[in-house]
Design a protein around this motif. Sequence first.
Motif, short mmCIF file in Angstrom:
data_model
loop_
_atom_site.label_atom_id
_atom_site.label_comp_id
_atom_site.label_asym_id
_atom_site.label_seq_id
_atom_site.Cartn_x
_atom_site.Cartn_y
_atom_site.Cartn_z
N VAL A 39 1.15 10.18 -1.53
CA VAL A 39 1.10 9.54 -0.22
C VAL A 39 -0.23 8.81 -0.02
CG1 VAL A 39 0.99 10.01 2.27
CG2 VAL A 39 2.77 11.06 0.86
N ILE A 40 -1.33 9.44 -0.42
CA ILE A 40 -2.64 8.80 -0.28
C ILE A 40 -2.73 7.55 -1.13
CG2 ILE A 40 -5.11 9.08 -0.79
CD1 ILE A 40 -4.81 12.00 0.14
N PHE A 43 -0.67 4.81 0.42
CA PHE A 43 -1.35 4.30 1.62
C PHE A 43 -2.47 3.34 1.23
CE2 PHE A 43 -4.72 4.63 4.81
CZ PHE A 43 -4.02 4.15 5.91
N ARG A 44 -3.25 3.72 0.23
CA ARG A 44 -4.35 2.85 -0.21
C ARG A 44 -3.83 1.55 -0.78
NH1 ARG A 44 -8.78 6.91 -2.96
NH2 ARG A 44 -9.42 7.89 -1.01
N GLY A 46 -1.03 0.11 0.03
CA GLY A 46 -0.50 -0.64 1.16
C GLY A 46 -1.58 -1.33 1.95
N THR A 47 -2.71 -0.68 2.14
CA THR A 47 -3.79 -1.31 2.90
C THR A 47 -4.43 -2.44 2.11
OG1 THR A 47 -5.35 0.37 2.12
CG2 THR A 47 -4.32 0.73 4.28
#
Length: 82
Positions: A39-40, A43-44, A46-47
């Motif tokens: 998940v982390i 998320f990274r 995606g950003t």
Amino acid sequence: MWDSGWTHHAMYGDGSWFGFMGMHGIFMLILAVLAVVLVISLFRQGTKIVGHDPALTVLGEKYAKGDLSRDEYLQKKKDLKV
């Protein structure tokens, strides 16, 4: 009829580190850690994809103010994306 002590230890572990429930708990802990890491990392990623380049933002502002012509804007935008 049968030795209930053996089945109790076989199904629920005997309290040792390598009992069935102990290994099950370790396996679930490893899966939970891997899920959090996944998940982390997503998320990274995606950003990074969604994040805006500050240089492109400034370029767009200059174009909006009329400081750059359309051709200059497109060329500089192309240069920045490389």
